[in-house]
Design an enzyme around this catalytic site. Sequence first.
Site: not given
Length: 747
Positions: A354, A482, A587
């Site tokens: 991230d 994911e 996702k």
Amino acid sequence: MQRIFEVDPWNIVTHKLDKKNKRLQESMTSLGNGYMGMRGNFEEDYSGDSLPGTYLAGIWYPDKTRVGWWKNGYPKYFGKVINAVNFIKMNFLINDSKLDLNKDTISDFKLDLNMQNATLTRSFVVEKGDAKVKFNFRRFLSSAQRELSIQKVSFENLSKDPVDIKVISALDADVRNEDANYDERFWQVLEITDDSIIAETKPNDFGTPRFTSGMQASYVTDLTQVGHETTDLETSQIFLDTLQPNETKTIEKRVVVVTSRDYDSVDDLRDAMEGISAKISKVSYDDLFASHQNVWEQRWNQSDIKIDGDVDAQQGMRFNLFGLFTTYSGADSRLNIGPKGFTGEKYGGATYWDTEAFCIPVYLGITNPEVSRNLLMYRYNQLDGAFVNAKQQGLKGALFPMVTFNGIECHNEWEITFEEIHRNGDIAFAIYNYTRYTGDKSFVLKEGSKILTEISRFWADRVHFSKRKGMYMIYGVTGPDEYENNVDNNWYTNFLAKWTLKYTLKVLGEVSAEQAKKLNVSDEEKAQWQDIIEKMYLPFDEDLGIFVQQDGFLDKDIKPVSSIPKDQLPINQHWSWDKILRSPYIKQGDVLQGIWDFIDKFTEREKKRNFDFYEPLTVHESSLSPAIHSVLASDLHYEQKAVALYERTARLDLDNYNNDTADGLHITSMTGGWLAMVQGFAGMRVHDDGTLSYKPFLPEKWNGYSFRQVFRGRVIEVCVQKDGSHFKLISGEPLQIEVHDKPLLLK
């Protein structure tokens, strides 16, 4: 969507003690100063449901992993941030009856997080028998003296008769993590005195460092100190006084917190703790607060985003920026940005990809470049761990970890840990992004070139050549989405691998002869990398005109998210993992993540075809998802879609969109508001030649918005209103920018 706080441009405030959503209140009133932080749990004991949490930056423990079927290459431990010694603990007795807001009768409750000066206040009136007392709490973690926590509590007797007030203020090492596998304590007390504790993390079986923390408390009060109590794990100071009707008294608790990350021995740590305590003892509360407030004033002056006509959006944006500033200030290259920051235990408080993909682009725009450079140095300093990670998989070069504190992988889900290898490409992209934005090549030509070389060696060993297709492929991976595991030829992973090899070869052509000698990349290696670049397989469907997320994606039963019954959303809380993996639902951005990274490298047709296909399949159940989709929607002039996704990312936690904020805020996705606004609505781009450009639009329901942006030694102000866009150079040398493809000189 769940909203439990009032809408206010600068405050997170409620007048209700929401016992059902106490954890949610605690998450959203968290504080931090980059060095330490805590959830908004009460100072006093609370018998209802609560998740107390106090965390120290860089302090962690290698907890045991629980893997049923051990495989070669599995991480030996799961690293996690641990609950620190509770240094804010204060219990209160009214006429010998203990205060407990879960049981007591209270009124006039108010909980208020002031984002402008990073201060948490709480007030209420409690009635116990004939006693009626008003409490006021004020708490802040100093941004001027990072080792300092300050609490101030006042009591006003609203009763007709005198009231006895007793305060038991403690430093408590009897703490646990809620998510610990074996419900163990992590701290062992080394020294305990009337006003201090020095504790060390317990031994571990993995050879990772143990950490020591020291806390020393001092008090400024008009109450009478009547004694102290000390046990093996807790030291308490006891204060007692009688309040006459309408009388008010106050106690101020100052705690100095130091750790072994900054001191080599317990003696040094103790000396530092005592030295800082002595220094602050000479400074008034007002002056300590003023110094703290001044830091925040400077931050907001440089980075505040103002929205005219939409208070919901304004509050969300500032909450995003506040979360980032309370988590990471950039002063320490040993630290990074955990997905939950100092607001909860989930994700272990470790470093994920991230940072490179989402945080660095924002920090480049809101702070000095040294902050982002320190984030890159964090990875460079952990190269040795990345070598170990690759070697464990039988591969050359460096594999940066999915989850880490020290460079060694410490996550125990195989399909994430050793299949989501696109993170190597995300780190390479961050080096490119930093260099392009700042114009500073000193990092990429030295430390960065080493990182790029070792990542490229990994990619060259991880690919395999398909003789049948005459192309290089990457099997057995997980992309950013994911909700697909162990797939072949994830487009994003293959694309980043190819791009990284190409970028590394470019950088190798620019490094000094001395650096080239250190890197020792042979002509044979370069030729192999070039061959991979030319023959990398990137799945593409001619009929749909899209990049295919992975080889088997189009064989799924493709139906939009709108076909899922609403009572089955979010799917990660209603469906089995097997059902999710077989579904077409995404996702977060995967193909679209790559298009966002290189948004100006793709044609309008490519962006539109891929967005129109993939966004309707995206459930946005990753907190990182809405922001990049908002940017792409803005780029495609889907303005209503862009605004809706901005609202989701900016208020993700405030409105608990994903029903998972109770265990902590989504700190790294708090970059989303800035990205959606600056890259999206304002259309900000930095091109390879260093040109800064904008293509702003104004959301229909807004009256205007403005922001300041740091760029190459300048601070630029952008103001977008109904009458058009306005640009101003606040500081720095003149700069020519582009607005809707037309040149504009700022001076």
